[in-house]
Scaffold this motif. Structure first.
Motif, PDB file in Angstrom:
ATOM      1  N   GLN A 174      36.144 -17.825 -37.855  1.00 20.37           N
ATOM      2  CA  GLN A 174      35.056 -16.539 -37.151  1.00 20.37           C
ATOM      3  C   GLN A 174      33.447 -16.308 -37.214  1.00 20.37           C
ATOM      4  OE1 GLN A 174      37.138 -13.644 -39.661  1.00 20.37           O
ATOM      5  NE2 GLN A 174      39.221 -13.971 -38.948  1.00 20.37           N
ATOM      6  N   TYR A 175      32.954 -16.772 -37.917  1.00 19.51           N
ATOM      7  CA  TYR A 175      31.583 -16.780 -38.382  1.00 19.51           C
ATOM      8  C   TYR A 175      30.850 -17.594 -37.281  1.00 19.51           C
ATOM      9  CZ  TYR A 175      27.018 -18.198 -39.375  1.00 19.51           C
ATOM     10  OH  TYR A 175      25.219 -18.328 -38.992  1.00 19.51           O
ATOM     11  N   LYS A 176      31.472 -18.283 -36.972  1.00 17.47           N
ATOM     12  CA  LYS A 176      31.100 -19.826 -35.594  1.00 17.47           C
ATOM     13  C   LYS A 176      31.155 -18.768 -33.988  1.00 17.47           C
ATOM     14  CE  LYS A 176      31.578 -23.930 -37.821  1.00 17.47           C
ATOM     15  NZ  LYS A 176      32.034 -25.256 -37.821  1.00 17.47           N
ATOM     16  N   LYS A 177      32.665 -18.400 -33.786  1.00 15.93           N
ATOM     17  CA  LYS A 177      32.796 -17.985 -32.918  1.00 15.93           C
ATOM     18  C   LYS A 177      31.648 -16.766 -32.267  1.00 15.93           C
ATOM     19  CE  LYS A 177      35.423 -16.931 -29.567  1.00 15.93           C
ATOM     20  NZ  LYS A 177      36.022 -18.149 -27.908  1.00 15.93           N
ATOM     21  N   LEU A 178      31.907 -15.609 -33.791  1.00 11.19           N
ATOM     22  CA  LEU A 178      31.198 -14.383 -33.550  1.00 11.19           C
ATOM     23  C   LEU A 178      29.234 -15.334 -33.175  1.00 11.19           C
ATOM     24  CD1 LEU A 178      30.686 -11.272 -33.895  1.00 11.19           C
ATOM     25  CD2 LEU A 178      30.070 -11.555 -36.490  1.00 11.19           C
ATOM     26  N   ASN A 179      29.216 -16.419 -34.107  1.00  8.11           N
ATOM     27  CA  ASN A 179      27.584 -16.905 -33.554  1.00  8.11           C
ATOM     28  C   ASN A 179      27.645 -17.335 -32.642  1.00  8.11           C
ATOM     29  OD1 ASN A 179      25.034 -17.335 -35.112  1.00  8.11           O
ATOM     30  ND2 ASN A 179      25.982 -19.117 -34.397  1.00  8.11           N
ATOM     31  N   ASN A 180      28.291 -17.500 -31.819  1.00  9.05           N
ATOM     32  CA  ASN A 180      28.403 -18.136 -30.743  1.00  9.05           C
ATOM     33  C   ASN A 180      28.792 -17.284 -29.503  1.00  9.05           C
ATOM     34  OD1 ASN A 180      29.090 -20.465 -28.248  1.00  9.05           O
ATOM     35  ND2 ASN A 180      30.568 -18.928 -27.955  1.00  9.05           N
ATOM     36  N   ASN A 181      29.043 -16.024 -29.833  1.00  7.34           N
ATOM     37  CA  ASN A 181      29.346 -14.832 -28.734  1.00  7.34           C
ATOM     38  C   ASN A 181      27.620 -14.228 -28.950  1.00  7.34           C
ATOM     39  OD1 ASN A 181      31.708 -15.300 -28.257  1.00  7.34           O
ATOM     40  ND2 ASN A 181      32.631 -13.826 -29.800  1.00  7.34           N
ATOM     41  N   ILE A 197      22.210 -13.368 -26.611  1.00  9.20           N
ATOM     42  CA  ILE A 197      20.321 -13.448 -27.062  1.00  9.20           C
ATOM     43  C   ILE A 197      20.361 -14.426 -25.644  1.00  9.20           C
ATOM     44  CG2 ILE A 197      19.243 -14.638 -28.470  1.00  9.20           C
ATOM     45  CD1 ILE A 197      19.895 -14.025 -30.564  1.00  9.20           C
ATOM     46  N   SER A 198      21.036 -15.369 -24.704  1.00  5.51           N
ATOM     47  CA  SER A 198      20.423 -16.079 -24.201  1.00  5.51           C
ATOM     48  C   SER A 198      20.431 -15.174 -22.703  1.00  5.51           C
ATOM     49  CB  SER A 198      21.387 -16.801 -23.929  1.00  5.51           C
ATOM     50  OG  SER A 198      21.423 -17.872 -24.647  1.00  5.51           O
ATOM     51  N   ASN A 199      21.544 -14.138 -22.725  1.00  3.43           N
ATOM     52  CA  ASN A 199      22.097 -13.483 -21.039  1.00  3.43           C
ATOM     53  C   ASN A 199      19.914 -12.733 -21.191  1.00  3.43           C
ATOM     54  OD1 ASN A 199      24.019 -14.588 -20.296  1.00  3.43           O
ATOM     55  ND2 ASN A 199      25.091 -13.105 -21.574  1.00  3.43           N
ATOM     56  N   ILE A 200      19.801 -11.831 -22.249  1.00  2.00           N
ATOM     57  CA  ILE A 200      18.660 -11.214 -22.384  1.00  2.00           C
ATOM     58  C   ILE A 200      17.110 -12.155 -22.107  1.00  2.00           C
ATOM     59  CG2 ILE A 200      17.097 -10.413 -24.701  1.00  2.00           C
ATOM     60  CD1 ILE A 200      19.788  -9.372 -25.855  1.00  2.00           C
ATOM     61  N   ILE A 201      17.602 -13.091 -23.047  1.00  4.23           N
ATOM     62  CA  ILE A 201      16.107 -14.307 -22.347  1.00  4.23           C
ATOM     63  C   ILE A 201      16.425 -14.427 -20.647  1.00  4.23           C
ATOM     64  CG2 ILE A 201      15.042 -16.882 -22.584  1.00  4.23           C
ATOM     65  CD1 ILE A 201      16.345 -16.306 -25.918  1.00  4.23           C
ATOM     66  N   GLY A 202      17.723 -15.124 -20.475  1.00  4.32           N
ATOM     67  CA  GLY A 202      17.674 -15.180 -19.385  1.00  4.32           C
ATOM     68  C   GLY A 202      17.073 -13.676 -17.879  1.00  4.32           C
ATOM     69  N   LYS A 203      17.735 -12.870 -18.448  1.00  5.25           N
ATOM     70  CA  LYS A 203      17.300 -11.636 -17.700  1.00  5.25           C
ATOM     71  C   LYS A 203      15.614 -11.497 -17.777  1.00  5.25           C
ATOM     72  CE  LYS A 203      20.875  -9.536 -15.678  1.00  5.25           C
ATOM     73  NZ  LYS A 203      21.075  -9.452 -14.186  1.00  5.25           N
ATOM     74  N   ILE A 204      15.439 -11.192 -18.982  1.00  4.51           N
ATOM     75  CA  ILE A 204      13.554 -11.123 -19.226  1.00  4.51           C
ATOM     76  C   ILE A 204      12.710 -12.372 -18.255  1.00  4.51           C
ATOM     77  CG2 ILE A 204      11.769 -10.799 -20.905  1.00  4.51           C
ATOM     78  CD1 ILE A 204      13.576 -10.309 -22.877  1.00  4.51           C
ATOM     79  N   LYS A 205      13.451 -13.487 -18.636  1.00  2.00           N
ATOM     80  CA  LYS A 205      12.586 -14.822 -18.116  1.00  2.00           C
ATOM     81  C   LYS A 205      12.159 -14.135 -16.320  1.00  2.00           C
ATOM     82  CE  LYS A 205      11.003 -17.820 -18.998  1.00  2.00           C
ATOM     83  NZ  LYS A 205       9.575 -17.958 -19.147  1.00  2.00           N
ATOM     84  N   GLU A 206      14.091 -13.494 -16.049  1.00  2.00           N
ATOM     85  CA  GLU A 206      14.235 -13.301 -14.298  1.00  2.00           C
ATOM     86  C   GLU A 206      13.013 -12.388 -13.864  1.00  2.00           C
ATOM     87  OE1 GLU A 206      17.342 -11.573 -11.454  1.00  2.00           O
ATOM     88  OE2 GLU A 206      18.425 -12.253 -13.317  1.00  2.00           O
ATOM     89  N   LYS A 207      13.021 -11.324 -15.033  1.00  2.00           N
ATOM     90  CA  LYS A 207      12.344 -10.232 -14.237  1.00  2.00           C
ATOM     91  C   LYS A 207      10.631 -10.220 -14.679  1.00  2.00           C
ATOM     92  CE  LYS A 207      12.555  -4.983 -14.493  1.00  2.00           C
ATOM     93  NZ  LYS A 207      12.756  -3.435 -14.947  1.00  2.00           N
ATOM     94  N   TYR A 208      10.458 -10.948 -15.327  1.00  2.90           N
ATOM     95  CA  TYR A 208       9.095 -11.175 -16.299  1.00  2.90           C
ATOM     96  C   TYR A 208       8.184 -12.745 -15.908  1.00  2.90           C
ATOM     97  CZ  TYR A 208       9.406  -6.604 -17.241  1.00  2.90           C
ATOM     98  OH  TYR A 208       9.832  -5.032 -17.160  1.00  2.90           O
ATOM     99  N   PRO A 209       8.662 -13.461 -15.014  1.00  3.71           N
ATOM    100  CA  PRO A 209       8.440 -15.285 -14.931  1.00  3.71           C
ATOM    101  C   PRO A 209       7.053 -15.113 -15.881  1.00  3.71           C
ATOM    102  CG  PRO A 209       8.463 -14.566 -13.254  1.00  3.71           C
ATOM    103  CD  PRO A 209       8.622 -13.183 -14.148  1.00  3.71           C
ATOM    104  N   GLU A 210       6.076 -14.883 -16.385  1.00  4.04           N
ATOM    105  CA  GLU A 210       4.808 -15.075 -16.569  1.00  4.04           C
ATOM    106  C   GLU A 210       5.012 -14.849 -18.172  1.00  4.04           C
ATOM    107  OE1 GLU A 210       4.898 -10.660 -16.227  1.00  4.04           O
ATOM    108  OE2 GLU A 210       5.797 -12.022 -15.133  1.00  4.04           O
ATOM    109  N   ILE A 211       6.241 -14.392 -18.887  1.00  4.54           N
ATOM    110  CA  ILE A 211       6.246 -14.231 -20.430  1.00  4.54           C
ATOM    111  C   ILE A 211       6.767 -15.674 -20.720  1.00  4.54           C
ATOM    112  CG2 ILE A 211       7.610 -13.808 -21.861  1.00  4.54           C
ATOM    113  CD1 ILE A 211       7.640 -10.853 -20.500  1.00  4.54           C
ATOM    114  N   ASP A 212       6.609 -16.649 -21.805  1.00  6.25           N
ATOM    115  CA  ASP A 212       6.366 -17.505 -22.487  1.00  6.25           C
ATOM    116  C   ASP A 212       7.707 -17.825 -23.013  1.00  6.25           C
ATOM    117  OD1 ASP A 212       6.440 -19.777 -23.098  1.00  6.25           O
ATOM    118  OD2 ASP A 212       4.406 -19.773 -24.337  1.00  6.25           O
ATOM    119  N   THR A 213       8.763 -18.050 -22.770  1.00 10.28           N
ATOM    120  CA  THR A 213      10.298 -18.162 -23.438  1.00 10.28           C
ATOM    121  C   THR A 213      10.148 -18.092 -24.520  1.00 10.28           C
ATOM    122  OG1 THR A 213      11.302 -18.981 -22.171  1.00 10.28           O
ATOM    123  CG2 THR A 213      12.051 -19.361 -23.566  1.00 10.28           C
TER     124      THR A 213
END
Length: 411
Positions: free
Chosen positions: A34-41, A46-62
């Motif tokens: 369950q922990y691995k599943k939750l951690n995966n989710n 987080i990956s979606n958030i980083i992807g959205k931020i990079k899409e909207k603000y490409p100048e920000i360093d990951t």
């Protein structure tokens, strides 16, 4: 690990321990999954958030975004963040309500509840099975006790298991065997008593009838010749002595049969014992002009009750005197080894037939060549006394050559 003293408890605790270990391992496995599943989710979110931020603000360093996510919690930053989220209708209690994470937590909760219910069911099943098995054995024991109360000793409930109730059943079985043996012995004793009473009645009938007839003759003939009267009185006295000896002998046999005789064991010197017996039998020995030839060491002895053994050997020697020819010899030999002390008494009489020899020690048995005065109780009494003092007696005989009695007292 020490063995459980209460084996009933052992059969209850061991399954519980096994269930607890298995369930603990299962919960650990599921929790890790369950922990691995939750951690995966969370990582997906987080990956979606980083992807959205990079899409909207490409100048920000990951790396800057990751540093922000890994930053330790700061109270001011946290409060500012909460205030910003409220502007968009997201409140403090909804901060962690990322849909995928919430759904996974709900699944984890349901799975854990199912596991707990399953473990509780297993515990209940084990306890119920244990109680059912215990109650079944208790019912069997109660039924068995009822059968014993009704004098049914034919049941066999021996078990090989080690729990307390099975041990109790096995102990009851042992008691049942003992009660059965005592019941059978009681029946045998009653039968022996019945036979003894019948034998005594039969043996007493003849002398009592004879006494009654002679007394009637004396009463009906007051002028009876004095010599005849003396003869009757002498005969009555002899018959009374005979009855007295019979009754005393039967009482002794009854005591021996009932195991109520208290023997006083001591070291008995055989030479002294034989001398005392011969002194008591001097008169019948002299009447028949017989010779007693003794062969044995003065130091030979055995352990027994002097009074009772004297009576036993006296009866045997008396039997040899009665059946030995006039002027004949009686040989007495005693010896010992590491196992037993042996006394051999042999006469030169007419001997005993093979048919009679088998019954020689039976009470009230009279051989074909027995004297009229014999009642067949002396040898039976002697055998019983000797055996009660850790001894044994055997008889060998040959027609026309005599009879030999061999007595062995075990050490």
């Amino acid at each position: 690990m020490k063995k459980f003293k209460n084996t009933n408890l052992k059969y209850l605790i061991i399954p519980m321990i096994i269930i607890t270990i298995i369930s603990s391992l299962l919960i650990c496995y599921l929790t890790d999954k369950q922990y691995k599943k939750l951690n995966n989710n969370v990582n997906i979110a987080i990956s979606n958030i980083i992807g959205k931020i990079k899409e909207k603000y490409p100048e920000i360093d990951t790396k800057d975004i990751i540093d922000i996510l890994d930053l330790d919690t700061n109270i001011e930053n946290f409060k500012n963040g909460v205030e910003e989220l409220k502007k968009y209708g997201i409140y403090e209690n909804d901060i962690n309500s990322i849909i995928s994470v919430q759904k996974q937590m709900d699944k984890n909760l349901k799975a854990n509840i199912i596991i707990v219910i399953f473990i509780a069911f297993l515990y209940s099943f084990v306890i119920t099975y244990y109680i059912h098995k215990r109650d079944r054995k208790l019912r069997e024991i109660r039924q068995y006790i009822d059968e014993i109360r009704n004098r049914n000793y034919q049941l066999d409930i021996q078990e090989n298991s080690e729990d307390e109730l099975s041990n109790l059943k096995n102990e009851l079985y042992k008691i049942t065997v003992m009660l059965k043996e005592e019941s059978e012995n009681s029946k045998k004793d009653k039968e022996n008593l019945k036979i003894s009473v019948q034998d005594i009645s039969h043996q007493l009938k003849t002398p009592l009838t004879s006494i009654s007839i002679m007394l009637d003759n004396i009463k009906e003939n007051p002028d009876m010749d004095s010599n005849t009267k003396k003869k009757f009185i002498f005969e009555i006295s002899r018959q009374i002595e005979w009855i007295n000896w019979l009754v005393i002998s039967m009482l002794k046999l009854s005591k021996l049969d009932a195991d109520v005789v208290e023997f006083h064991f001591e070291e008995i010197n055989v030479n002294y014992l034989i001398d005392e017996i011969i002194k008591n039998l001097e008169i019948p020995i002299e009447i028949k002009n017989q010779n007693i030839i003794i062969n044995g060491s003065d130091e030979i002895s055995f352990n027994g009750d002097y009074k009772w053994q004297k009576e036993a050997i006296t009866n045997i020697l008396k039997n040899c005197i009665e059946h030995n020819k006039d002027g004949g010899n009686i040989y007495i030999k005693y010896e010992e080894n590491s196992l037993f002390t042996k006394i051999t008494i042999r006469d030169e009489g007419e001997g005993i037939s093979k048919e009679d020899l088998r019954h020689i020690f039976e009470r009230f048995y009279k051989c074909k060549n027995s004297s009229d005065n014999g009642i067949g109780i002396g040898l039976a009494l002697a055998k019983s006394i000797i055996e009660k003092n850790n001894g044994m007696i055997m008889c060998a005989s040959e027609i026309g050559k005599g009879t030999e009695f061999v007595i062995k007292y075990m050490k």
